[in-house]
Design a protein around this motif. Structure first.
Motif, PDB file in Angstrom:
ATOM      1  N   ALA A  31       0.840  -1.206   0.000  1.00 50.25           N
ATOM      2  CA  ALA A  31       0.000   0.000   0.000  1.00 50.25           C
ATOM      3  C   ALA A  31       0.876   1.257   0.000  1.00 50.25           C
ATOM      4  O   ALA A  31       0.587   2.231  -0.710  1.00 50.25           O
ATOM      5  N   ARG A  34       2.241   1.823  -3.478  1.00 50.38           N
ATOM      6  CA  ARG A  34       1.190   2.302  -4.380  1.00 50.38           C
ATOM      7  C   ARG A  34       0.924   3.787  -4.129  1.00 50.38           C
ATOM      8  O   ARG A  34       0.735   4.564  -5.069  1.00 50.38           O
ATOM      9  N   GLU A  35       0.898   4.182  -2.856  1.00 44.46           N
ATOM     10  CA  GLU A  35       0.711   5.597  -2.518  1.00 44.46           C
ATOM     11  C   GLU A  35       1.912   6.426  -2.973  1.00 44.46           C
ATOM     12  O   GLU A  35       1.757   7.556  -3.448  1.00 44.46           O
ATOM     13  N   THR A 119      -6.878  -6.198  -4.154  1.00 41.87           N
ATOM     14  CA  THR A 119      -7.268  -6.036  -2.752  1.00 41.87           C
ATOM     15  C   THR A 119      -8.379  -7.007  -2.380  1.00 41.87           C
ATOM     16  O   THR A 119      -8.338  -7.633  -1.317  1.00 41.87           O
TER      17      THR A 119
END
Length: 177
Positions: A31, A34-35, A119
């Motif tokens: 995550a 990805r951010e 996800t």
């Protein structure tokens, strides 16, 4: 080598320092990367997103499109053994090249859709669960665990987000964290 008293060590990125559960660490870092991808794209104009960066030969938006295909190949075609198109017609070159007239928002939405699918697949499985057979993996002995696939995705993101740092510096001088 000693640090000067004014230098403060960089805090850890990703999940909190008290996280030690393997699943939480793996998903937390995925995550975070990805951010980080989105942070590094922030502030670029549409032209900067779409123009290949020399000498790299790919555009920032092309990298996003590539990561969409990576997510699809490893999670939908790989882990879930879905019967999906795993590579674009035109191969590697088409995977990185943004088609003329393809809206930037469409490329970004396709990426977000693949991340959402990943996800959902991950939420319904354990790290030890083996990938299905019939998609990317033809036999049970070829099928890796979800944990192994996610670790591969993590290293893909780490490598490509680092490359995006270089691209961004070449585009406008912005440097990464």
């Amino acid at each position: 080598m000693q640090q000067s008293p004014q230098q403060v060590p960089t805090l850890l990125d990703g999940p909190g320092v008290n996280v030690s559960d393997a699943r939480e660490l793996l998903l937390g870092y995925l995550a975070w990367y990805r951010e980080a991808l989105m942070r590094k794209l922030s502030g670029l104009s549409n032209a900067q997103l779409r123009t290949p960066v020399q000498p790299l030969g790919w555009s920032p938006l092309g990298l996003v499109q590539h990561l969409s295909w990576v997510e699809r190949r490893w999670m939908r075609w790989g882990f879930a053994a879905e019967n999906v198109l795993a590579y674009p017609p035109g191969g590697d070159e088409a995977e990185w090249a943004i088609p003329v007239g393809a809206p930037t928002a469409e490329i970004m939405a396709a990426y977000r859709d693949e991340v959402t699918t990943t996800t959902s697949l991950v939420a319904a499985a354990d790290l030890a669960d083996k990938a299905g057979v019939g998609g990317r993996f033809r036999t049970p002995d070829q099928a890796p665990s979800l944990g192994r696939i996610l670790f591969h995705l993590l290293q893909e993101y780490a490598r490509h987000v680092g490359q995006l740092d270089v691209a961004r510096e070449l585009i406008d001088g912005a440097t990464g964290e």
